[in-house]
Design a protein around this motif. Structure first.
Motif, short mmCIF file in Angstrom:
data_model
loop_
_atom_site.label_atom_id
_atom_site.label_comp_id
_atom_site.label_asym_id
_atom_site.label_seq_id
_atom_site.Cartn_x
_atom_site.Cartn_y
_atom_site.Cartn_z
N PRO A 47 0.80 -1.30 -0.16
CA PRO A 47 -0.09 0.05 0.09
C PRO A 47 0.75 1.26 -0.08
O PRO A 47 0.60 2.15 -0.62
N SER A 48 1.92 1.18 0.78
CA SER A 48 2.81 2.36 0.70
C SER A 48 3.35 2.92 -0.62
O SER A 48 3.69 3.94 -0.91
N GLU A 49 3.80 1.83 -1.30
CA GLU A 49 4.48 1.93 -2.60
C GLU A 49 3.53 2.43 -3.73
O GLU A 49 3.76 3.55 -4.33
N ALA A 50 2.27 2.08 -3.55
CA ALA A 50 1.22 2.46 -4.57
C ALA A 50 0.73 4.08 -4.17
O ALA A 50 0.64 5.07 -5.02
N ALA A 51 0.51 4.23 -2.82
CA ALA A 51 0.02 5.86 -2.47
C ALA A 51 0.96 6.53 -2.73
O ALA A 51 0.52 7.84 -3.11
N SER A 52 2.23 6.42 -2.67
CA SER A 52 3.21 7.38 -2.70
C SER A 52 3.81 7.41 -4.26
O SER A 52 4.79 8.12 -4.32
N LEU A 53 3.24 6.75 -4.92
CA LEU A 53 3.66 6.61 -6.50
C LEU A 53 3.75 7.83 -7.09
O LEU A 53 2.58 8.73 -7.06
N ARG A 54 4.51 8.37 -7.87
CA ARG A 54 4.69 9.53 -8.63
C ARG A 54 4.66 9.30 -10.19
O ARG A 54 4.90 7.86 -10.71
N ARG A 55 4.08 10.22 -10.89
CA ARG A 55 3.97 9.98 -12.33
C ARG A 55 5.08 9.51 -13.13
O ARG A 55 5.13 8.67 -14.14
N ASP A 56 6.44 10.17 -12.79
CA ASP A 56 7.53 9.70 -13.41
C ASP A 56 8.18 8.39 -13.15
O ASP A 56 8.88 7.90 -14.00
N GLN A 57 7.27 7.47 -12.37
CA GLN A 57 7.84 6.15 -12.02
C GLN A 57 6.78 5.08 -13.01
O GLN A 57 7.27 4.21 -13.17
N VAL A 58 5.90 5.77 -13.64
CA VAL A 58 4.98 5.06 -14.34
C VAL A 58 5.13 4.94 -15.77
O VAL A 58 5.33 6.18 -16.31
N ARG A 59 5.51 3.84 -16.34
CA ARG A 59 5.95 3.69 -17.74
C ARG A 59 4.86 2.77 -18.42
O ARG A 59 5.15 1.61 -18.63
N LEU A 60 3.73 3.65 -18.92
CA LEU A 60 2.69 2.94 -19.29
C LEU A 60 3.05 2.31 -20.57
O LEU A 60 2.52 0.95 -21.14
N GLU A 61 3.95 2.66 -21.47
CA GLU A 61 4.14 2.33 -22.85
C GLU A 61 4.94 0.94 -22.60
O GLU A 61 5.00 -0.18 -23.38
N GLU A 62 5.67 0.78 -21.40
CA GLU A 62 6.63 -0.30 -21.21
C GLU A 62 5.93 -1.43 -20.11
O GLU A 62 6.45 -2.37 -20.03
N ARG A 63 4.66 -0.90 -19.85
CA ARG A 63 3.72 -1.64 -18.80
C ARG A 63 4.61 -2.10 -17.53
O ARG A 63 4.58 -3.35 -17.11
#
Length: 190
Positions: A47-63
């Motif tokens: 839960p702590s990993e998801a709630a503190s997630l920043r956009r620059d950590q998300v790589r949708l193209e790379e899934r």
């Protein structure tokens, strides 16, 4: 000595109960609770990993999500199911700014997962799943991966565990899964 495992790790929950729980999350007072809970189920993240997630950590193209602050202190690439990609694409449109679940104006609690914890508990209680926690969703994800035939080493890698013994604590089979497995023996020898 290792710290004791979090409470409520072993939760047997059917797909219908998961859907009911998510329906109550969607209807909760916390607008993004459903998105957070659904992402936890689809990734097995803490839960702590998801709630503190920043956009620059998300790589949708790379899934994948690049987790830099993990319990083990090691950087981890979290794979994303297609449904998680869709969820994160919706969040990208709903939540402008550097964080996935918070705006810059939000007073982010410490830990950030506390923002969703009490509303999630209420959703669980309404759904007839008293005692379920956000951390339970990590166990549920691991259990369903194992029940659907994913080998335990891959489950270990997805969860970010350093050793398989930790993964084994998360993955248990419910009675229906064990019955289906033992039935594969058929009438052996008879």
């Amino acid at each position: 000595a290792a710290s004791p495992p979090p409470q409520n790790r072993e939760v047997d929950i059917s797909p219908a109960e998961i859907s009911r729980l998510l329906d109550f999350c969607r209807a909760s007072a916390a607008p993004l609770l459903y998105s957070d809970a659904h992402l936890l189920l689809l990734t097995g993240m803490r839960p702590s990993e998801a709630a503190s997630l920043r956009r620059d950590q998300v790589r949708l193209e790379e899934r994948r999500i690049v987790l830099t602050k993990t319990k083990t202190g090691k950087r981890r690439n979290e794979p994303l199911a297609r449904a998680a990609v869709e969820q994160l694409e919706r969040l990208r449109m709903e939540m402008p700014g550097p964080m996935v679940f918070f705006t810059e104006e939000d007073d982010m609690p410490e830990p950030p997962s506390n923002h969703f914890a009490s509303q999630f508990k209420k959703s669980g209680d309404k759904g007839g799943l008293a005692g379920i926690t956000l951390y339970s969703l990590r166990h549920i994800a691991a259990s369903y991966l194992a029940m659907r035939g994913v080998d335990l080493n891959t489950v270990r890698e997805i969860l970010g565990h350093t050793g398989i013994s930790t993964t084994l604590r998360y993955t248990h089979s419910n009675d229906q899964h064990r019955l289906a497995a033992i039935d594969k023996l058929g009438n052996l020898g008879g």
